[in-house]
Write an enzyme that holds these catalytic residues in place. Sequence first.
Site, PDB file in Angstrom:
ATOM      1  N   SER A  10       0.832  -1.206   0.000  1.00 54.27           N
ATOM      2  CA  SER A  10       0.000   0.000   0.000  1.00 54.27           C
ATOM      3  C   SER A  10       0.865   1.252   0.000  1.00 54.27           C
ATOM      4  O   SER A  10       1.968   1.265   0.556  1.00 54.27           O
ATOM      5  CB  SER A  10      -0.892   0.008   1.249  1.00 54.27           C
ATOM      6  OG  SER A  10      -1.531   1.256   1.425  1.00 54.27           O
TER       7      SER A  10
ATOM      8  N   TYR B 176      -2.604  -0.218  10.005  1.00 60.44           N
ATOM      9  CA  TYR B 176      -2.736  -0.773   8.654  1.00 60.44           C
ATOM     10  C   TYR B 176      -1.434  -0.616   7.877  1.00 60.44           C
ATOM     11  O   TYR B 176      -0.928  -1.575   7.287  1.00 60.44           O
ATOM     12  CB  TYR B 176      -3.880  -0.077   7.914  1.00 60.44           C
ATOM     13  CG  TYR B 176      -3.927  -0.403   6.440  1.00 60.44           C
ATOM     14  CD1 TYR B 176      -4.280  -1.672   6.002  1.00 60.44           C
ATOM     15  CD2 TYR B 176      -3.594   0.555   5.485  1.00 60.44           C
ATOM     16  CE1 TYR B 176      -4.320  -1.981   4.649  1.00 60.44           C
ATOM     17  CE2 TYR B 176      -3.630   0.264   4.136  1.00 60.44           C
ATOM     18  CZ  TYR B 176      -3.989  -1.004   3.723  1.00 60.44           C
ATOM     19  OH  TYR B 176      -4.008  -1.311   2.384  1.00 60.44           O
TER      20      TYR B 176
END
Length: 327
Positions: free
Chosen positions: A128, A159
């Site tokens: 990501s 995350y």
Amino acid sequence: MGPVIVTGAAGFVGMHVAERLLDRGETVIGVDDFNGYYDPALKAARATRLEGRPGFTMVRMDIADNMALLDLVRTSSAKRIVHLAAQAGVRYSIDNPFAYQRSNLAGHLSVLEAARHNGVAHLVYASSSSVYGDRPQSLSGGEAGFRETDRVDAPVSLYAATKQANELMSISYAKLYGFPMSGLRFFTVYGPWGRPDMAYYGFTRKILAGEPIEVYGEGRMARDFTYIDDIVDGVVGILDHPPSPGGHEIYNIGDNDPVGLMEMITTLETALGRDAIKVMRPMQPGDVTATYADISKLNALTGYRPKVALAEGLGRFADWYRAFHAG
């Protein structure tokens, strides 16, 4: 070369990747646990779309069940895996950290072990842009985009930390066990069949309902919005270009053209033919000011070049949204 396993196949990116692979004649085994992070009915609709096609099989499975996944890879004889399953969302990780431990850490390790023990020829996995942390200078033109060689040791959300951990885990497995891996840092993917937790999707629902939208960061944030078809170009291009045995590479997949949040909202208003009622809010914990992909590495390897501008992409999303939610 045998089937391709796509984890997270009932997800947004996973469904589109599976479709592209089917379009070119591949056999695809999808894996998904259909969890309730957002409306499972949307995941079921994506799965139904795939299950109607020859060459596709959906397996309902939690990737953190390492023995089940190991057996699936072994019995399928798959030598390529596109691992997209993960617990997504920055804000959700603040209240539900253990969901990220299971899916993003235990789940990723399960995939690595399955690949290790079954002679997988190429594992492509989702990282990501969140690993880059908060870099507000990107808004002022102070840099040409986040590069894969930049430091990524200051995550601002759990995350992001789990995605950086995935990269480190993969580097170690590539060196220890010699199978090639490619990690993909996605930048703000949007488009038809998208995720309801994403801002553009939630804004669309509220604008059409005449409800106010909350604009965090007081509208000063920017994102490298990347249309789903362009993302799939990158994923499939990387799948076809594995590193050498024991190699591990990281690639940005983005649009290389960050757009301010207020500009995105204006573009969405045009696509919907409605004005938004805006309520300005401060930045939320875990958010970053801007994302901006340097895509030169991916372009050099695969010829990747985004084709869909934001206005066109949001227009396609608006058309899909109205049709999908009409019933």
